[in-house]
Every structure is written in C-alpha cells, then in structure tokens.
Scaffold this active site. Structure first.
Site: not given
Ligand code: TYM
Length: 336
Positions: A115, A203, A206
């Site tokens: 990022k 991957k 969004k």
């Molecule tokens: P975020 O919103 O970036 O992603 C949400 C979840 O989606 C998964 N993900 C994917 N899995 C498979 N293939 C993909 N292409 C892909 N893109 C995204 C991410 O691994 C994630 O599980 N940091 C977290 C949010 C968070 C969180 C936490 C999660 C904040 N605090 C505590 C668990 C526990 C996140 O990546 O959000």
C-alpha cells in the site's frame, strides 16, 4: 467458550474474493459451531478510514452485515455483531500494543509495503493497521480468525504480540491458533486467495482498475458470467490445479469448489486432464451467476432495522467483554 472472529472493511462493496476468502467460510463455521463457540462478526470501520470513504459509508456498513445474513448466517444468542468504533477499547488497546510492537516488524508487513509502494506520503494508520487488528482479536480472546491468505501475516503478528505480553506480564492473552491450524479448522487445504481475472498472478482486489478483473457482489449475474468467460488462462490446454504455473485455471477450480461448498479435491478430480478450458469456464460462469441471483434476492429482503437492532445488542456484549480484557492489560502496564 472459545471464539471465532472476523471482520471485513467497508470502503466499497466486497468482491467475490472477500466473499469466498472470508465471509462464506465465516458463515459456514458460524452455522456449524454457534452452539460451542462465540461467533463475533464486526465491522472494522476504523480500519476502513485508512483510505478515503465516500458518502455511502453508512449504507455500505449496513450492507456489509446484510451480506452475511444473505449468505445464510443463522443468528442465535452466541452470534455477536458490532461496529469497531462503537467499542472504544479497540483504540485504547491499540495504543498500549503500539508500545509493544516494533517499527521493524510493522515495516515488514507485506500489506504495508504494497500500500505504500511508490507513494510519496502514506498515513500512519496504514502502518499501524496490524496493531489495531491485533487488538480486535486479542480483546475477545479469539482462537480462530477466518480471513483470506493475504491476512495471515497479520495473524502471525498478533500471535507474536500476545506471546510477548504474556511472557512479560503473565497469561493475559489467549494466543490465536497458528494459521496452518486455522486453515485445517476451516476444512480447507490451504489459505484462500482468489485471483484477479485478468492478471491471475495478483489477488482479486476491490481497487483493481479494470472492471473485468473483479466480480462485485452487486454485479449483474450475466455480466459476471461474461467476466468468467473472459478470464485469462494459459496455453497448456490441460486442466491442472497448479497455482504457480496455471494460476488462471486453478483460480476457476477454486471458485467452483468454494461457491458450491464442494471439496477442492473433488472438483479437481472432475476436471483434471481435460483440454477444453471453455467447458470449465461455462460451468464456473453458471455457478457464479446462479449464486449472484440468489444472493441478490436474499439481500433485497433484509430490512435496515434488523441490522441496527443486531448491532446495538452486539455492542453491549462487545463492550462488556472488551472492557474486561482492556482492564487486565491496563493493570499490567500500571495504568490502573
Ligand atoms: P479487508 O476488507 O481488506 O478484507 C476482508 C477479507 O477478505 C479477504 N480477501 C480475500 N480472500 C481471498 N481472495 C481474495 N482475493 C481476497 N481479498 C480479500 C481478506 O483476507 C479478509 O479476510 N484486515 C482485515 C479486516 C480486519 C480483520 C480484523 C479481520 C480488521 N481487523 C480482525 C479479522 C480480524 C482485512 O483485510 O479486511
């Protein structure tokens, strides 16, 4: 009682990658284990503001909860749904853990490197993101955290911070399971990383610029099917699950398995050695469009009021649990 916990940011609506990597596994685990485990699903709204949020933020937030319900989450008394910023203990613990985490280990996080790459200036929230995430997990003594593979490094960091605190101050934190054991618990063979449809080396994200790279949960089902039909594959003319050499084809096999809740090995066995990529694409395109059609119909039927009620009840529970854990940590640091 043990705890399973997860969260998904709400900057925009989720992709099929978010859905298959984190949301659907959570719903399946919740429906299977909600008699024996606390199921905590929260909205990391503070994590969301590391990037610009738009005027629809509150609407996206409510929708993010509806997605779980539309994908079949059964709500019972052990299922807790809450917003991170409505539980101030998250930010409080974040600060204390900032004094435990090192600049070196945070600099090594791949998400931070990705990022910040090529940017002249990045906000400190992007750097500190994993520490807030560790707080989200440790406040509730979570054992299992269903997330996609891209978040595994943050889970490992959480384990390290927890062990460091425990070694110095006694057993304050429950250390979450190792990611390899989490994957086994989820019934998967490896962490899930759904790939970009145009460039399967990356991957699905969004933030991808090309609309054809990603499938959004609001995509018109026919349009989504077209995106699958147009997905980049390879020229081997031999279907094989090999993420390294054939990531495009492997991605399709993985989507087909996860979306239909079939073991990946069964899907691989059905298609292994086939040469016609078009047949596999047609099958996956149909699975994705059927799924989207049902999902979108379910989503329409969920009233906002239901979500607000769940959040308000969940936040009473969450504040209670989180405040107790925070107090333990404050005492260890002589703040109380
Ligand atoms: P975020 O919103 O970036 O992603 C949400 C979840 O989606 C998964 N993900 C994917 N899995 C498979 N293939 C993909 N292409 C892909 N893109 C995204 C991410 O691994 C994630 O599980 N940091 C977290 C949010 C968070 C969180 C936490 C999660 C904040 N605090 C505590 C668990 C526990 C996140 O990546 O959000």
């Amino acid at each position: 009682m043990k705890t399973i916990l997860t969260g998904i940011r709400v900057n925009s609506e989720p992709t099929l990658g978010n859905f298959l990597g984190a949301m659907l596994p959570m719903v399946r685990l919740a429906n299977k284990y909600s008699k024996e485990y606390n199921i905590n699903i929260f909205v990391p709204d503070l994590h969301s503001i590391i990037a610009e949020v738009d005027g629809d933020f509150q609407k996206n937030l409510v929708n993010s909860i509806k997605y779980y319900i539309a994908s079949g989450l059964k709500i019972d008394e052990n299922v807790h749904i809450y917003r991170q910023s409505y539980v101030p203990a998250h930010s409080e613990m974040n600060w204390i853990l900032n004094c435990v985490a090192t600049m070196g280990e945070l600099s090594r996080m791949t998400q931070f490197k990705d990022k910040s790459q090529g940017k002249e200036s990045v906000n400190a929230g992007i750097f500190d993101y994993p520490v807030l995430m560790a707080s989200d997990i440790l406040l509730y003594s979570a054992n299992y955290i269903p997330v996609g593979e891209d978040q595994f490094q943050h889970i490992e960091l959480t384990r390290n911070l927890a062990m460091r605190v425990n070694n110095k101050y006694g057993n304050i934190f429950v250390v979450p399971e190792k990611t390899a054991d989490q994957v086994k618990f989820m019934g998967e063979e490896e962490g899930v990383r759904i790939r970009d449809l145009v460039n399967p080396e990356k991957k699905m994200s969004k933030s991808a610029v090309s609309e054809n790279s990603k499938i959004m949960l609001s995509d018109d089902p026919k349009r989504a099917a077209k995106k699958i039909m147009g997905a980049t594959t390879d020229s081997y003319a031999n279907i094989k699950f090999d993420m390294f050499n054939q990531p495009g084809i492997s991605n399709l096999l993985q989507i087909e398995a996860l979306i239909n809740d079939k073991p990946l090995q069964d899907v691989i066995a059905t298609w292994n050695g086939e040469s016609k990529y078009g047949d596999l694409k047609k099958q996956v395109a149909s699975s994705v469009s059927v799924f989207l059609e049902n999902f979108q119909a379910e989503l329409e039927a969920i009233p906002d009021d239901m979500v607000y009620e769940l959040l308000e009840t969940g936040e009473i529970y969450a504040n209670d649990v989180a405040d107790k854990k925070l107090l333990q940590l404050q005492k260890a640091f002589k703040l109380r």
